[in-house]
Design an enzyme around this catalytic site. Sequence first.
Site, PDB file in Angstrom:
ATOM      1  N   ASP A 280      32.098  26.732  13.549  1.00 22.67           N
ATOM      2  CA  ASP A 280      32.056  27.287  12.199  1.00 22.67           C
ATOM      3  C   ASP A 280      33.508  27.534  11.773  1.00 22.67           C
ATOM      4  OD1 ASP A 280      31.232  28.189   9.751  1.00 22.67           O
ATOM      5  OD2 ASP A 280      29.736  29.581  10.505  1.00 22.67           O
TER       6      ASP A 280
HETATM    7  C1  BGC Z   1      29.707  29.418   7.115  1.00 23.73           C
HETATM    8  C2  BGC Z   1      29.072  28.075   7.345  1.00 23.73           C
HETATM    9  C3  BGC Z   1      29.600  27.095   6.327  1.00 23.73           C
HETATM   10  C4  BGC Z   1      31.109  27.021   6.474  1.00 23.73           C
HETATM   11  C5  BGC Z   1      31.764  26.012   5.557  1.00 23.73           C
HETATM   12  C6  BGC Z   1      31.222  29.337   7.061  1.00 23.73           C
HETATM   13  O1  BGC Z   1      31.797  30.527   6.657  1.00 23.73           O
HETATM   14  O2  BGC Z   1      29.297  30.310   8.138  1.00 23.73           O
HETATM   15  O3  BGC Z   1      27.676  28.197   7.268  1.00 23.73           O
HETATM   16  O4  BGC Z   1      29.010  25.845   6.480  1.00 23.73           O
HETATM   17  O5  BGC Z   1      31.641  28.301   6.200  1.00 23.73           O
HETATM   18  O6  BGC Z   1      31.784  26.434   4.253  1.00 23.73           O
END
Ligand code: BGC
Length: 752
Positions: A280
């Site tokens: 993530d």
């Molecule tokens: C989130 C993800 C997301 C990623 C990209 C993160 O903060 O937890 O679910 O896909 O950002 O935007």
Amino acid sequence: MLVLCGLLPTGYMNASIPNPLKDASRVEPRISALLSQMTLAEKIGQMSQVNAGEGYAPDYLAEDLRAGRIGSVLNVVDVGVINELQRIAVEESRLGIPLLVGRDVIHGFNTIMPIPLGLAATWNPGLVQQGAVVAAHEAASAGINWTFAPMLDVSRDPRWGRIAESFGEDAFLTSQLASAMIQGFQGENFSSPGSIAACAKHFAGYGAAESGRDYATTDISENELRNVHLRPFNAAIKAGVATLMTSFSDLNGVPATGNEFLLRQILREEWSFDGFVVSDWDSVRQLQVHGLTENDKESAFAAATAGVDMEMAGDAYSKHLAALVEEGRLSVEQIDAAVANILRTKFRLGLFENAQTDPASLPDIASGQALDTARKAALQSVVMLKNDGGILPLSAGKLASVAIIGPMADAPYEQLGTWIFDGDEQLSVTPLQAIGSLLGSDVEVRYLRAMETSRSKADEGFDEAVEIAGDSDVTLLFLGEESILSGEAHSRADINLPGDQAELVQRIRRTGKPVIAVIMAGRPLTLTNIVNHVDGILFAWHPGTMGGPAIADLLFGIESPSGKLPATFPRMVGQIPIYYNQKNTGKPPFPGGVIHIDEIKTRAPQTSFGMTAFHLDAGYTPLFSFGYGLSYTRFEYQDIRVSAPETPLGDTFSLSATVSNVGKVAADEVVQLYLRDPVASVTRPVRELKGFRRIRLEPGQSMVVEFTLHTDELAFYGRDMRLLTEPGKFHAWIGGSSEASLGTQFRLIEAD
Ligand code: BGC
């Protein structure tokens, strides 16, 4: 009488349609050939994803692209810019490896479907799939080839803001809808134009954040992890999901991004996943913040060792992987395995054949089709929680005036919900607009926002609201939470309607006129303080672009509500976690086995005798249960049957019931099958959803709904963490909610 057979949507569980690009015998030699030409720096480049969100990306990324230092970008959505990035990567880098272009396409791209929790309330895999087809097509037209969806975190805590992005509290419902959404995004063959790669996230356990505080620690026993939280991910892999994303959270002491048990043992060894894993956002470097590692270099080591193939938006990999290899701490084979997983996905997407996007060449999805899908999804997502005296549907012909009051009645942006980066607010049709056009000039519509936002504590508008309501035949109160109150990092400790909304309800109530609440929110709310002050409640989640027309159709009876709750609504926040498939405990609660705090006499003696698992101030039942949702008609369930009283392990059997529409209007019903394994080597939930089917019945029509199950579908992870099916007695219920009372029993027996 109609008979429906084979009703489990098992088609969603198997997306293995032959595709030459997926054919390992063709792709694997290409991967090996490419790997053999790559330098270590180029390999690490493939493992690095860069945020390209600000400025003109081709200018500031060109040098790194030419040098092969970037394998993927995220957050660029202009097709011209993306084509230029792809051109540089393909034509100007040494090996010409195309880019993965990622974006959070969560519940629509330009056209927005209901939030995933609302989509889950449709209990309609086909519709969820169709919504994902629309989203994939719109995103692909912009050059995006990878979405970070679906989110499969089983969510049993409505305080958690990301419950909005989930399919709710049940692993089976989540699994079915996950598979459908993945098929929608990826198509039958995800290299086909208009399809994009999906990403099952967040692996794993993120939804169990302590107290629903986003990012908080999770502590889940391995048995619970396997029986509940991992199931949807396993289903996603069976459905062919291309990628997985790790969770931000700590799981049993090892943050998911550095968790070898999850990423190697479960994912690769047990499930044989051959796509790739992305971290993530910056979650590799966060391993240090968690307290697992000392610095970024050790974080890179921990994540790469655990099995994170690509780092999102951080630089731990780009800065430190080379040194770790040179020092002999990471082997070239480990790096090669990660890069192969990434290249495999790029080959399967057909990017090596063509990385350029020509929107005109994509199969046509007319905007009308997108809007129709959004409208249908919104329509089926709305759950009618209350309808006292059949106040709904309203009869336009009998009304002279309608008051429309509240902060969510005409909020084109807010009705879209969380995670709608590319959502087009201009496309939104609000309830105020839709009701206005539905009623035309025959009925006077009086609108007052009354509160600036759902959070307003000022009641200046309330006198006027009361006046308008008092002068109108009926009041439609549009309440809820703005989209920013749910989603990532937007957890709430108090899940009542925010601001002075409850006060507004009570003031309007005093007019003595009928009041309907239409609530738009990103989570289940505690509605105890308003439920007795309104005649009807439609819970509409954040319904997306076409929320207005869908709600208008339901209010005025053009369609009957048919959504069912994908998550339990507690009476009070202190009941959380409260979910239908809890364990029985040794002292299960029952109606006569509770007392209320107000009934306790002074100096009542302390005793546990006869006491059960409940709260003195809340009892043990929720306000609204999982699977619940009212209709304008009445469905009767009768004649539950099992195909055989005993089924040998390894065989299939079926359960059926007759469902009749005994009301006056045609309507959809979501028929639900629940099972219980009352005696097992590991205690099992009091009920578990094992099948569901959305049907439509005309007034007076009946249908035998049959669910066919293989005995393996009753399997669970036992004490030794192996999947097993145990012979013995089972209970089954078929009905319209998790409280279904029409039941039968059957046995599984050892095979001969
Ligand atoms: C989130 C993800 C997301 C990623 C990209 C993160 O903060 O937890 O679910 O896909 O950002 O935007």
